[in-house]
Design a protein around this motif. Structure first.
Motif, PDB file in Angstrom:
ATOM      1  N   TYR A  17       0.859  -1.174   0.000  1.00 41.70           N
ATOM      2  CA  TYR A  17       0.000   0.000   0.000  1.00 41.70           C
ATOM      3  C   TYR A  17       0.897   1.226   0.000  1.00 41.70           C
ATOM      4  N   PRO A  18       0.439   2.329  -0.642  1.00 43.15           N
ATOM      5  CA  PRO A  18       1.268   3.540  -0.615  1.00 43.15           C
ATOM      6  C   PRO A  18       1.467   4.015   0.820  1.00 43.15           C
ATOM      7  N   SER A  19       2.629   4.578   1.053  1.00 45.68           N
ATOM      8  CA  SER A  19       2.937   5.031   2.409  1.00 45.68           C
ATOM      9  C   SER A  19       2.254   6.365   2.680  1.00 45.68           C
ATOM     10  N   TYR A  20       2.102   6.690   3.936  1.00 43.23           N
ATOM     11  CA  TYR A  20       1.480   7.957   4.331  1.00 43.23           C
ATOM     12  C   TYR A  20       2.343   9.133   3.925  1.00 43.23           C
ATOM     13  N   LYS A  21       3.621   8.976   3.946  1.00 41.85           N
ATOM     14  CA  LYS A  21       4.523  10.054   3.547  1.00 41.85           C
ATOM     15  C   LYS A  21       4.327  10.384   2.069  1.00 41.85           C
ATOM     16  N   TRP A  22       4.241   9.355   1.235  1.00 35.35           N
ATOM     17  CA  TRP A  22       4.041   9.578  -0.200  1.00 35.35           C
ATOM     18  C   TRP A  22       2.657  10.184  -0.460  1.00 35.35           C
ATOM     19  N   LEU A  23       1.627   9.706   0.239  1.00 38.77           N
ATOM     20  CA  LEU A  23       0.277  10.270   0.095  1.00 38.77           C
ATOM     21  C   LEU A  23       0.234  11.729   0.529  1.00 38.77           C
ATOM     22  N   LEU A  24       0.959  12.068   1.575  1.00 39.29           N
ATOM     23  CA  LEU A  24       1.008  13.446   2.050  1.00 39.29           C
ATOM     24  C   LEU A  24       1.670  14.349   1.018  1.00 39.29           C
ATOM     25  N   SER A  25       2.758  13.898   0.385  1.00 39.00           N
ATOM     26  CA  SER A  25       3.424  14.723  -0.633  1.00 39.00           C
ATOM     27  C   SER A  25       2.522  14.866  -1.866  1.00 39.00           C
ATOM     28  N   LEU A  26       1.821  13.800  -2.239  1.00 35.21           N
ATOM     29  CA  LEU A  26       0.887  13.875  -3.365  1.00 35.21           C
ATOM     30  C   LEU A  26      -0.230  14.866  -3.064  1.00 35.21           C
ATOM     31  N   CYS A  27      -0.760  14.812  -1.872  1.00 32.75           N
ATOM     32  CA  CYS A  27      -1.828  15.730  -1.466  1.00 32.75           C
ATOM     33  C   CYS A  27      -1.325  17.164  -1.487  1.00 32.75           C
ATOM     34  N   SER A  28      -0.113  17.396  -1.047  1.00 31.11           N
ATOM     35  CA  SER A  28       0.473  18.733  -1.033  1.00 31.11           C
ATOM     36  C   SER A  28       0.634  19.265  -2.459  1.00 31.11           C
ATOM     37  N   LYS A  29       1.119  18.411  -3.364  1.00 31.48           N
ATOM     38  CA  LYS A  29       1.282  18.821  -4.765  1.00 31.48           C
ATOM     39  C   LYS A  29      -0.071  19.153  -5.393  1.00 31.48           C
ATOM     40  N   GLN A  30      -1.076  18.361  -5.130  1.00 34.58           N
ATOM     41  CA  GLN A  30      -2.415  18.627  -5.663  1.00 34.58           C
ATOM     42  C   GLN A  30      -2.979  19.922  -5.100  1.00 34.58           C
ATOM     43  N   HIS A  31      -2.705  20.174  -3.838  1.00 33.89           N
ATOM     44  CA  HIS A  31      -3.198  21.393  -3.200  1.00 33.89           C
ATOM     45  C   HIS A  31      -2.572  22.639  -3.846  1.00 33.89           C
ATOM     46  N   THR A  32      -1.263  22.628  -4.076  1.00 34.52           N
ATOM     47  CA  THR A  32      -0.622  23.788  -4.722  1.00 34.52           C
ATOM     48  C   THR A  32      -1.116  23.946  -6.160  1.00 34.52           C
ATOM     49  N   TYR A  33      -1.327  22.848  -6.859  1.00 34.23           N
ATOM     50  CA  TYR A  33      -1.849  22.914  -8.229  1.00 34.23           C
ATOM     51  C   TYR A  33      -3.249  23.536  -8.239  1.00 34.23           C
ATOM     52  N   LEU A  34      -4.093  23.136  -7.314  1.00 36.20           N
ATOM     53  CA  LEU A  34      -5.451  23.688  -7.235  1.00 36.20           C
ATOM     54  C   LEU A  34      -5.441  25.165  -6.886  1.00 36.20           C
ATOM     55  N   LYS A  35      -4.496  25.591  -6.034  1.00 34.63           N
ATOM     56  CA  LYS A  35      -4.393  27.021  -5.703  1.00 34.63           C
ATOM     57  C   LYS A  35      -4.044  27.832  -6.952  1.00 34.63           C
ATOM     58  N   LYS A  36      -3.085  27.316  -7.741  1.00 32.67           N
ATOM     59  CA  LYS A  36      -2.709  28.013  -8.971  1.00 32.67           C
ATOM     60  C   LYS A  36      -3.888  28.080  -9.931  1.00 32.67           C
ATOM     61  N   GLN A  37      -4.607  26.998 -10.069  1.00 32.81           N
ATOM     62  CA  GLN A  37      -5.759  26.974 -10.955  1.00 32.81           C
ATOM     63  C   GLN A  37      -6.858  27.922 -10.479  1.00 32.81           C
ATOM     64  N   ASP A  38      -7.021  28.056  -9.177  1.00 31.72           N
ATOM     65  CA  ASP A  38      -8.004  28.977  -8.617  1.00 31.72           C
ATOM     66  C   ASP A  38      -7.655  30.416  -8.961  1.00 31.72           C
ATOM     67  N   LYS A  39      -6.362  30.767  -8.884  1.00 29.60           N
ATOM     68  CA  LYS A  39      -5.931  32.118  -9.251  1.00 29.60           C
ATOM     69  C   LYS A  39      -6.207  32.393 -10.723  1.00 29.60           C
ATOM     70  N   VAL A  40      -5.916  31.415 -11.570  1.00 31.77           N
ATOM     71  CA  VAL A  40      -6.161  31.567 -13.004  1.00 31.77           C
ATOM     72  C   VAL A  40      -7.659  31.739 -13.271  1.00 31.77           C
ATOM     73  N   LEU A  41      -8.476  30.967 -12.600  1.00 30.09           N
ATOM     74  CA  LEU A  41      -9.933  31.071 -12.783  1.00 30.09           C
ATOM     75  C   LEU A  41     -10.466  32.427 -12.334  1.00 30.09           C
ATOM     76  N   LYS A  42      -9.908  32.974 -11.252  1.00 32.99           N
ATOM     77  CA  LYS A  42     -10.351  34.296 -10.797  1.00 32.99           C
ATOM     78  C   LYS A  42     -10.005  35.368 -11.823  1.00 32.99           C
ATOM     79  N   LYS A  43      -8.819  35.275 -12.441  1.00 33.26           N
ATOM     80  CA  LYS A  43      -8.431  36.238 -13.478  1.00 33.26           C
ATOM     81  C   LYS A  43      -9.359  36.111 -14.690  1.00 33.26           C
TER      82      LYS A  43
END
Length: 134
Positions: A17-43
């Motif tokens: 099973y994927p480790s919690y550390k790897w899942l946490l880094s994946l979640c962090s990357k997705q979170h930063t990607y969504l923040k960038k997309q949110d800024k683009v959508l607001k513009k």
């Protein structure tokens, strides 16, 4: 030699099973990607609002221009039909046009009836001079 497709290496524990550390880094990357997309959508949303306001303004101006164009076209058609009718009756318009006094005021009105026909009304009014009464 055949190339094997590259796969993402998952960090797994002993149970595959994927480790919690790897899942946490994946979640962090997705979170930063969504923040960038949110800024683009607001513009994009701000630009869309500006375009919508400009488009609405253009539509209103086009409606006014269309109404003016229709009114002018009706007036021209009415005058043209009146001139053709006068020529058919044998009236020389150019001859009588020279005899018109400069102190007459010409008014015209064109109304679209419910039946779809256009009613043309033409009026010649004599302009009153300062000391003149009816």
């Amino acid at each position: 030699m055949t190339k094997t497709p590259t796969k993402t290496e998952y960090i797994t524990c002993e149970h595959d099973y994927p480790s919690y550390k790897w899942l946490l880094s994946l979640c962090s990357k997705q979170h930063t990607y969504l923040k960038k997309q949110d800024k683009v959508l607001k513009k994009l949303e701000a630009r869309l609002v500006d375009y919508h306001e400009a488009h609405t303004d253009c539509l209103e101006k086009n409606q006014e221009l269309l109404k003016d164009h229709i009114e002018i076209t009706r007036a021209y058609n009415g005058l043209h039909q009146m001139g053709k009718f006068a020529e058919e009756q044998g009236i020389d318009i150019k001859k009588h046009n020279k005899k018109l006094p400069e102190y007459h005021q010409f008014e015209q009105e064109h109304t679209l009836l419910e039946s779809g026909r256009v009613q043309h009304i033409y009026k010649m009014k004599k302009i009153k001079k300062d000391g003149e009464q009816k």
